[in-house]
Write a protein that holds these residues in place. Structure first.
Motif, PDB file in Angstrom:
ATOM      1  N   UNK A  55       0.791  -1.219   0.000  1.00 52.60           N
ATOM      2  CA  UNK A  55       0.000   0.000   0.000  1.00 52.60           C
ATOM      3  C   UNK A  55       0.824   1.270   0.000  1.00 52.60           C
ATOM      4  N   UNK A  56       2.112   1.182   0.358  1.00 50.44           N
ATOM      5  CA  UNK A  56       2.958   2.366   0.385  1.00 50.44           C
ATOM      6  C   UNK A  56       3.075   3.022  -0.987  1.00 50.44           C
ATOM      7  N   UNK A  87       3.272   7.953  -5.089  1.00 52.48           N
ATOM      8  CA  UNK A  87       3.251   7.416  -6.452  1.00 52.48           C
ATOM      9  C   UNK A  87       4.277   8.045  -7.369  1.00 52.48           C
ATOM     10  N   UNK A  88       4.611   9.314  -7.136  1.00 47.61           N
ATOM     11  CA  UNK A  88       5.565  10.005  -8.013  1.00 47.61           C
ATOM     12  C   UNK A  88       6.920   9.309  -8.041  1.00 47.61           C
ATOM     13  N   UNK A 101       6.624   4.028 -11.034  1.00 41.18           N
ATOM     14  CA  UNK A 101       7.306   3.481 -12.206  1.00 41.18           C
ATOM     15  C   UNK A 101       8.009   2.171 -11.886  1.00 41.18           C
ATOM     16  N   UNK A 102       8.805   2.165 -10.818  1.00 35.24           N
ATOM     17  CA  UNK A 102       9.512   0.937 -10.437  1.00 35.24           C
ATOM     18  C   UNK A 102       8.547  -0.144  -9.978  1.00 35.24           C
ATOM     19  N   UNK A 103       7.501   0.280  -9.253  1.00 32.07           N
ATOM     20  CA  UNK A 103       6.530  -0.686  -8.721  1.00 32.07           C
ATOM     21  C   UNK A 103       5.821  -1.406  -9.857  1.00 32.07           C
ATOM     22  N   UNK A 104       5.358  -0.648 -10.857  1.00 33.72           N
ATOM     23  CA  UNK A 104       4.656  -1.261 -11.976  1.00 33.72           C
ATOM     24  C   UNK A 104       5.572  -2.181 -12.774  1.00 33.72           C
TER      25      UNK A 104
END
Length: 396
Positions: A20-21, A26-27, A31-34
């Motif tokens: 959830x972090x 998100x900024x 990108x890395x998470x996706x």
């Protein structure tokens, strides 16, 4: 089970992580998470190669299918017949425009013993100030409703009943009002209101003497208590009396004794070690609960001696082999084994197991998760238990 001698057990390891972090930053994280999500994120079920005669339930065909080799389901989870996935009704949490909260349920049969694994994510506290207003809080009531929904759903008439283990991020909180009143017994409270709306935006609790030292500052997303050690002393035992949310389900759910400090919210900054973030009152949010019949599946002679719960594995916290210590988890905290990283643990599991995976995209190797994702997987609960393989006749 009644009239049967306990058979040698099979170890079960349940691991959950809350990502959830991502939505808090998100900024910098999206990108890395996706990128990692497309490669490795999903639900993974590892079965040791020594285990034989294992089946998984097909909820559409209403029958078990033998598990062989490696299976990967890359369709949308809602269309996958080997699991049930549901989000909670929107009216359960009207403050949110949308919700990602819900549960995923899989059913397994091991040596004629059937059981459900239910991975759950309940609602959080949107505001510390609102949570502080009443005891129990309005958020506690929402979680009770949602958990009751899940329990009713997994024992309804659509399928034959089975024992179940419910694990994941329950978002259980300590009773905020009682905790604050206890921590700040001798303090005076100052209320800060917004100039334009007169809405309470901050509460400041100061010691009556000692130069009016600030003990606690409370805002919507701030819980800044001056001494975090109170949440770690003796594994937070003094705070367990405020951990009340499960009491509503005492006849439906069983939990092994808690013998570790609150598992949430540890800092995501690895340089801060095991510091809690000053965003929420520390609490035991990540849990493993079970039906009364599932309790009977655990060999008490072994599980209560060898169950190990690692309350948090972040970038700076070490974890070792879950089979190591003989210390009783019900009598005190387990000794920390030699240090290794989360990726090492996953690689070890991958080498030792065959994979039945449920994922949105194929994941050729679990170890492909790199630093960006591992950093975001902040709250990780690992629980080991031993389950008997006796027949499940009449155990529900």
């Amino acid at each position: 089970m009644a009239g049967k001698a306990a058979a040698p057990g099979t170890a079960v390891l349940l691991v959950t992580a809350n990502v959830g972090s991502l939505f808090d930053d998100p900024e910098n994280l999206q990108k890395n998470w996706l990128r990692e999500f497309y490669q490795a994120l999903g639900s993974f079920y590892f079965l040791h190669e020594s285990l034989k005669n294992i089946s998984q339930f097909d909820f559409k065909a209403k029958k078990y299918k033998k598990v062989t080799g490696k299976e990967i389901y890359s369709d949308t989870l809602e269309s996958t017949p080997m699991l049930e996935k549901e989000k909670f009704p929107q009216d359960y949490f009207p403050e949110c425009k949308w919700s990602r909260k819900g549960f995923i349920r899989t059913r397994w049969c091991l040596a004629d013993c059937a059981f459900d694994l239910v991975n759950i994510h309940l609602f959080h506290d949107a505001s510390n100030l609102v949570a502080w207003e009443t005891s129990p809080s309005v958020y506690s009531g929402i979680r009770h409703k949602a958990l009751g929904y899940v329990l009713d759903r997994i024992i309804d008439q659509r399928f034959e009943k089975a024992s179940y283990f419910v694990f994941g991020d329950f978002n259980f909180r300590l009773d905020s009002k009682s905790v604050v009143e206890t921590l700040c017994t001798k303090a005076t409270m100052q209320t800060v209101r917004a100039a334009d709306t007169n809405e309470v935006v901050k509460l400041i609790f100061r010691e009556s003497d000692n130069d009016r030292k600030v003990m606690l500052q409370l805002e919507k997303k701030l819980f800044d208590y001056f001494n975090q050690e109170v949440f770690r002393d003796d594994n937070g035992t003094a705070l367990l009396e405020f951990d009340k949310e499960l009491s509503v389900f005492k006849d439906r759910l069983y939990e092994l004794d808690i013998s570790f400090p609150p598992s949430y919210p540890y800092s995501e900054d690895s340089s801060q070690g095991r510091q809690y973030m000053n965003t929420r009152c520390p609490a035991w949010c990540d849990r493993v609960l079970m039906s009364p019949s599932a309790k009977e599946l655990i060999l008490r002679s072994e599980s209560e001696e060898k169950v190990v719960t690692y309350d948090h594995i972040g970038p700076s916290v070490c974890m070792g082999d879950h089979k190591g210590s003989d210390a009783s988890a019900t009598r005190g905290p387990p000794a920390r084994p030699p240090c290794s990283t989360r990726s090492h643990v996953l690689r070890q599991l991958h080498r030792q197991t065959r994979l039945s995976a449920t994922a949105r995209r194929p994941a050729p190797h679990v170890a492909s998760a790199r630093t960006a994702l591992r950093t975001s997987l902040t709250y990780l609960t690992v629980v080991s238990a031993r389950v008997t393989s006796s027949r499940n006749i009449g155990i529900f």
